[in-house]
Design a protein around this motif. Structure first.
Motif, PDB file in Angstrom:
ATOM      1  N   GLU A 140       0.821  -1.204   0.000  1.00 45.15           N
ATOM      2  CA  GLU A 140       0.000   0.000   0.000  1.00 45.15           C
ATOM      3  C   GLU A 140       0.858   1.257   0.000  1.00 45.15           C
ATOM      4  O   GLU A 140       0.552   2.218  -0.705  1.00 45.15           O
ATOM      5  N   ALA A 141       1.942   1.224   0.782  1.00 45.08           N
ATOM      6  CA  ALA A 141       2.830   2.387   0.797  1.00 45.08           C
ATOM      7  C   ALA A 141       3.422   2.599  -0.591  1.00 45.08           C
ATOM      8  O   ALA A 141       3.482   3.726  -1.087  1.00 45.08           O
ATOM      9  N   ALA A 142       3.852   1.511  -1.222  1.00 41.99           N
ATOM     10  CA  ALA A 142       4.436   1.622  -2.563  1.00 41.99           C
ATOM     11  C   ALA A 142       3.415   2.170  -3.547  1.00 41.99           C
ATOM     12  O   ALA A 142       3.708   3.071  -4.332  1.00 41.99           O
ATOM     13  N   LYS A 143       2.197   1.641  -3.469  1.00 43.43           N
ATOM     14  CA  LYS A 143       1.146   2.139  -4.373  1.00 43.43           C
ATOM     15  C   LYS A 143       0.847   3.609  -4.112  1.00 43.43           C
ATOM     16  O   LYS A 143       0.650   4.381  -5.041  1.00 43.43           O
ATOM     17  N   SER A 144       0.814   3.975  -2.827  1.00 41.13           N
ATOM     18  CA  SER A 144       0.458   5.357  -2.507  1.00 41.13           C
ATOM     19  C   SER A 144       1.511   6.329  -3.031  1.00 41.13           C
ATOM     20  O   SER A 144       1.238   7.510  -3.195  1.00 41.13           O
ATOM     21  N   LEU A 145       2.727   5.828  -3.293  1.00 42.49           N
ATOM     22  CA  LEU A 145       3.774   6.682  -3.863  1.00 42.49           C
ATOM     23  C   LEU A 145       3.701   6.720  -5.389  1.00 42.49           C
ATOM     24  O   LEU A 145       4.547   7.313  -6.041  1.00 42.49           O
ATOM     25  N   GLY A 146       2.722   6.025  -5.941  1.00 49.30           N
ATOM     26  CA  GLY A 146       2.545   6.056  -7.385  1.00 49.30           C
ATOM     27  C   GLY A 146       3.213   4.911  -8.129  1.00 49.30           C
ATOM     28  O   GLY A 146       3.352   4.963  -9.345  1.00 49.30           O
ATOM     29  N   MET A 147       3.641   3.892  -7.400  1.00 47.38           N
ATOM     30  CA  MET A 147       4.234   2.755  -8.109  1.00 47.38           C
ATOM     31  C   MET A 147       3.124   1.860  -8.661  1.00 47.38           C
ATOM     32  O   MET A 147       2.208   1.497  -7.935  1.00 47.38           O
ATOM     33  N   PRO A 148       3.233   1.492  -9.937  1.00 42.81           N
ATOM     34  CA  PRO A 148       2.291   0.498 -10.458  1.00 42.81           C
ATOM     35  C   PRO A 148       2.580  -0.858  -9.795  1.00 42.81           C
ATOM     36  O   PRO A 148       3.699  -1.095  -9.314  1.00 42.81           O
TER      37      PRO A 148
ATOM     38  N   ALA B  83      -1.968   4.632 -10.814  1.00 43.27           N
ATOM     39  CA  ALA B  83      -0.653   4.877 -10.226  1.00 43.27           C
ATOM     40  C   ALA B  83      -0.251   6.337 -10.435  1.00 43.27           C
ATOM     41  O   ALA B  83       0.264   6.996  -9.531  1.00 43.27           O
ATOM     42  N   ALA B  87       0.466   9.203  -7.485  1.00 36.60           N
ATOM     43  CA  ALA B  87       1.737   9.913  -7.347  1.00 36.60           C
ATOM     44  C   ALA B  87       1.514  11.373  -6.955  1.00 36.60           C
ATOM     45  O   ALA B  87       2.392  12.013  -6.391  1.00 36.60           O
ATOM     46  N   PHE B  93       0.860   6.867   6.834  1.00 40.08           N
ATOM     47  CA  PHE B  93       0.073   5.817   7.487  1.00 40.08           C
ATOM     48  C   PHE B  93       0.288   5.833   8.994  1.00 40.08           C
ATOM     49  O   PHE B  93       1.318   6.269   9.498  1.00 40.08           O
TER      50      PHE B  93
END
Ligand code: ATP
Ligand code: MG
Lengths: 264, 251
Positions: A140-148, B83, B87, B93
């Protein structure tokens, strides 16, 4: 009974292995390594398919595991090597397989494919469990940073999943080295095949099979040391600091319950 | 900046959001409070499409989030587009969710380098400046496991800021922290809100912070927004009985 053992043969097999034997040993090693690598690759693909949104992919992944975990390895080996010929009358895997740069014995190639296919089914479960063990918050953290999703999986989740995958993977490879002896039955003279051939010409089963057991033991022991090294490396990159030599040895040799905890 | 309209979210048969509408203007700081289970986290997660919504629409900067309009109907957007939208929205969190296999600086530059394609050097320069801003100039190369909760949360804030988001979402950023480090995180958030003019939606029960930094308070209860008011009015003369009750419990 014990007197019947020809200790000289045993001694020779262990301390003065001939070049035929060394070749057989080498076959066992490279076939196991290649088959394991194939298994990891198939397991990874299978695990990702299992988590896919598309039902057909999940189904395919499920059928794969069902079949390859549910049937004997030796049967799979026979089917991979002879199956196409017996069922459809054409030769899928020729006597020698030409890779351009090098050639490989067809039976050995079939062995790698069969062992790899079988292993993939077990690796799928291990890899999936490893991915599941990573905190969901990471994705979720990765996605929230815009990572596909694929990038998040590759850069964030999988590197953390390896920590959970490596220990069972090591155990799988241990089994792989021993299971690879089954491909003797399609005519690959690996470690076990070599012993089998010697015994059948000399009628000294005890000596040759004791010796081959010893060599499998050497392989698995060396591997367990390598495995401990790899796990230590992983622990280091995870914690970002170095373990002491004592901890390393302890980690390699003592059961988990007895391990000395590192000072923070 | 944010335009949410009639957002409905169900988990199976449980309706968690029952038509939530919220408007947030640029540079505005909105604090959301409400009892446990009222849907605060779920609403925040819907804003960057970590949860799909069952009805309504959410727009950030005029862009529909998570969906495309096709023949007057909303269909889920492609992974790539979602995505790209995420961004633009930073999220902090409750449990930090730092990447444990990466150092503080690596955590911060991960998305700029791999999502935006910024060069490593440039990202590192910006990342260091951000970590300095949150008071972690001496922790660039430290792994999250070696940082206190307060330090981890500040790294997480820097990580989200590194993408220059138009909107920052905070889901109870201090409620997993030891009391003595809550202040350092709130200070960083205050400076974002007051000095930097960051647009923020903050779910928090830190009423001191809310009074000081919020432009508007939002009270959620049972999947609905039941009251919205500037902090002074909200705390001193709440309109709704539920709000009064809830405030009397937490103040
Ligand atoms: N993934 C999920 N599946 C099923 N139910 C969920 C899920 N996530 C949340 N819920 C339910 O939705 C409701 C609202 O949850 P939510 O986390 O949004 O509340 P909250 O206001 O953030 O509460 P808290 O103050 O405890 O964080 C709760 O009843 C919760 O059990
Ligand atoms: Mg919550």
């Amino acid at each position: 009974m014990l007197a019947a053992v020809d200790w000289h043969i045993l001694w020779q097999r262990i301390f003065h292995p001939d070049h035929v034997f060394v070749l057989a040993l080498w076959r066992t090693i490279y076939i196991s390594v290649c088959a394991q690598a194939l298994g990891v690759l198939l397991g990874l693909i299978g695990a990702l398919m299992r988590m896919s949104r598309f039902f057909p992919l999940r189904l395919l992944s499920g059928a794969y595991v069902l079949i390859f975990r549910g049937t004997p390895l030796i049967v799979q080996i026979f089917f991979v090597y002879f199956g196409a010929n017996l069922l459809f009358g054409f030769t899928l895997i020729p006597r020698t397989v030409d890779f351009g740069l090098f050639q490989m014995d067809g039976a050995a190639f079939a062995g790698i494919v069969a062992l790899g296919l079988n292993e993939g089914a077990y690796m799928r479960e291990i890899i999936r469990a490893g991915i599941d063990a990573v905190d969901r918050g990471q994705m979720e953290a990765a996605k929230s940073l815009g990572m596909p999703y694929p990038m998040a999986m590759r850069r964030i989740v999988l590197p953390q999943a390896t920590r959970f995958i490596i220990p069972p993977l090591g155990n799988e490879f241990n089994s792989m080295m021993k299971n690879s002896s089954l491909i003797f039955f399609i005519g690959v003279t690996e470690l076990f095949g070599d012993a089998e051939i010697r015994y059948s010409t000399s009628f000294k089963p005890v000596e040759y099979f004791l010796a081959v057991a010893f060599w499998y033991l050497v392989l698995t022991t060396v591997w367990s040391l390598i495995q401990a090294q790899i796990e230590r490396k992983l622990a280091v990159s995870e914690r970002g600091d170095e373990l002491s030599f004592r901890e390393r040895v302890a980690a390699a040799w003592l059961p988990a319950a007895m391990r000395i905890r590192g000072t923070p | 900046m944010l335009h949410a309209e009639g957002v409905v979210k169900r988990f199976g048969r449980l309706e968690v959001l029952k038509g939530v509408s919220l408007e947030v203007k640029p540079r505005e700081v909105v604090c959301v409070i409400g009892p446990s289970g009222s849907g605060k986290t779920t609403f925040i997660r819907c804003i960057n499409h970590l949860e799909k919504i069952d009805a309504g629409r959410i727009e950030v900067n005029g862009h529909l989030i998570g969906y495309r309009e096709r023949n007057g109907k909303l269909v889920e957007d492609t992974e790539r587009n979602i995505a790209r939208q995420r961004a633009e929205i930073g999220m902090v969190f409750q449990r930090f969710n730092l990447f444990p296999h990466k150092t503080a600086l690596e955590n911060v530059i991960e998305a700029p380098t791999h999502v935006r394609g910024v060069t490593k050097d440039q990202a590192a320069r910006q990342g260091k400046a951000l970590l300095e801003r949150v008071g972690l100039a001496d922790k660039f190369d430290t792994y999250p496991g070696k940082l206190s909760g307060g330090q981890q949360q500040r790294v997480a804030i820097a990580r989200a800021l590194a993408m220059n988001p138009a909107l920052m979402l905070f889901d109870e950023p201090t409620s997993a922290l030891d009391p003595e480090v809550i202040g350092e995180v709130l200070d960083v958030m205050k400076s974002l809100a007051i000095d930097m003019g960051t647009t923020m939606i903050v779910v928090t029960h830190e009423m001191g912070f809310a009074r000081e930094a919020a432009d508007r308070m939002v009270m959620m209860d049972d999947g609905r927004i039941i009251e919205e008011a500037p902090p002074a009015q909200f705390f001193d003369s709440p309109r709704e009985e539920r709000t009064k009750q809830f405030l009397s419990k937490i103040l």
